[in-house]
Design a protein around this motif. Structure first.
Motif, PDB file in Angstrom:
ATOM      1  N   GLU A 120       0.825  -1.201   0.000  1.00  0.00           N
ATOM      2  CA  GLU A 120       0.000   0.000   0.000  1.00  0.00           C
ATOM      3  C   GLU A 120       0.862   1.255   0.000  1.00  0.00           C
ATOM      4  OE1 GLU A 120      -0.484   0.079   4.868  1.00  0.00           O
ATOM      5  OE2 GLU A 120      -1.887  -1.046   3.614  1.00  0.00           O
ATOM      6  N   GLU A 121       0.295   2.361  -0.454  1.00  0.00           N
ATOM      7  CA  GLU A 121       1.013   3.628  -0.432  1.00  0.00           C
ATOM      8  C   GLU A 121       1.140   4.144   1.005  1.00  0.00           C
ATOM      9  OE1 GLU A 121      -0.800   6.492  -2.984  1.00  0.00           O
ATOM     10  OE2 GLU A 121       0.200   5.708  -4.777  1.00  0.00           O
ATOM     11  N   TYR A 122       2.183   4.896   1.228  1.00  0.00           N
ATOM     12  CA  TYR A 122       2.397   5.525   2.533  1.00  0.00           C
ATOM     13  C   TYR A 122       3.064   6.871   2.325  1.00  0.00           C
ATOM     14  CZ  TYR A 122       7.292   4.152   1.978  1.00  0.00           C
ATOM     15  OH  TYR A 122       8.579   4.017   1.510  1.00  0.00           O
ATOM     16  N   ALA A 136       5.567   3.634  -2.117  1.00  0.00           N
ATOM     17  CA  ALA A 136       5.091   2.280  -1.865  1.00  0.00           C
ATOM     18  C   ALA A 136       6.284   1.349  -1.941  1.00  0.00           C
ATOM     19  CB  ALA A 136       4.021   1.867  -2.876  1.00  0.00           C
ATOM     20  N   ASN A 168       3.306  -4.224   7.026  1.00  0.00           N
ATOM     21  CA  ASN A 168       2.034  -4.558   6.388  1.00  0.00           C
ATOM     22  C   ASN A 168       2.243  -5.437   5.155  1.00  0.00           C
ATOM     23  OD1 ASN A 168       0.641  -3.050   8.282  1.00  0.00           O
ATOM     24  ND2 ASN A 168       0.386  -1.261   6.954  1.00  0.00           N
TER      25      ASN A 168
END
Length: 222
Positions: A120-122, A136, A168
């Protein structure tokens, strides 16, 4: 004929955390302060104090000492592989993995690996790699198997966005993140607390805090 290579992923009975036989390295203690003296800070990307491990890398005895701290701490830890975060986590993670005789897994920025799974993007404390300021991570599909016990290594945790994205991603592949370890933790930004809230079963450790990182770098102008 050549001997068959040893299977480095053979599992031993599970252990909880780091065994007490490992040497004790007190956070912000004498060893930490020695290493911190070689990590200067500079203004960078809108941040007043961006800590630069190149100073440590310029001094082989200090780099060796930093690596040895991790090797001693994790020598008895039951893990299948060591994962490092792009890119400075590679610098620390690879010599640690070699010394511990464990496979090393690169957690790279999105689009940097073939045959990869992307997480997922962060967002970080400074602008990321895309137009929206996001990043990501990705990992090779051949690197992680369900049930693998993973030690995650990075140089520094600030807001915790990258470390959380790594945990994650690994968890989504069925891996067990045993511990996340960073050379430096900026406690004021509470990154470890963010990770702990999302992954309460993951052990977290750091050696150096901003309290002992007091060396201002000398900026060289063109």
């Amino acid at each position: 004929s050549l001997p068959k290579p040893r299977d480095r992923r053979t599992r031993s009975p599970p252990t909880m955390g780091v065994q007490q036989s490992a040497p004790s390295y007190e956070p912000d203690g004498a060893v930490a302060r020695t290493i911190a003296s070689k990590i200067p800070y500079y203004p960078f990307k809108g941040i007043d104090r961006f800590y630069d491990i190149q100073g440590m890398l310029n001094d082989p005895p200090t780099f060796r000492l930093a690596t040895q701290v991790f090797v001693d701490r994790y020598r008895a830890l039951n893990v299948d592989c060591i994962a490092g975060l792009d890119a400075r986590g590679f610098v620390l993670g690879t010599p640690i993995a070699l010394e511990l005789d464990k496979p090393f897994v690169m957690l790279r920025k999105k689009g940097k690996l073939p045959n990869a799974t992307t997480g997922e993007e962060y967002r970080k404390e400074y602008k990321g790699d895309d137009a929206h300021g996001a990043d990501a991570l990705c990992v090779s599909r051949t690197a992680i198997k369900p049930g693998d016990r993973v030690l995650v290594i990075d140089d520094l945790v600030a807001t915790g966005g990258t470390l959380l994205a790594a945990a994650n991603l690994l968890a989504s592949l069925g891996a067990v993140v045993v511990e996340c370890a960073c050379l430096v933790e900026l406690k004021a930004l509470a990154g470890f607390e963010r990770l702990r809230a999302a992954h309460p079963g993951v052990e977290i450790w750091s050696l150096i805090s901003e309290d002992v990182l007091t060396v201002a770098g000398n900026t060289v102008t063109e």
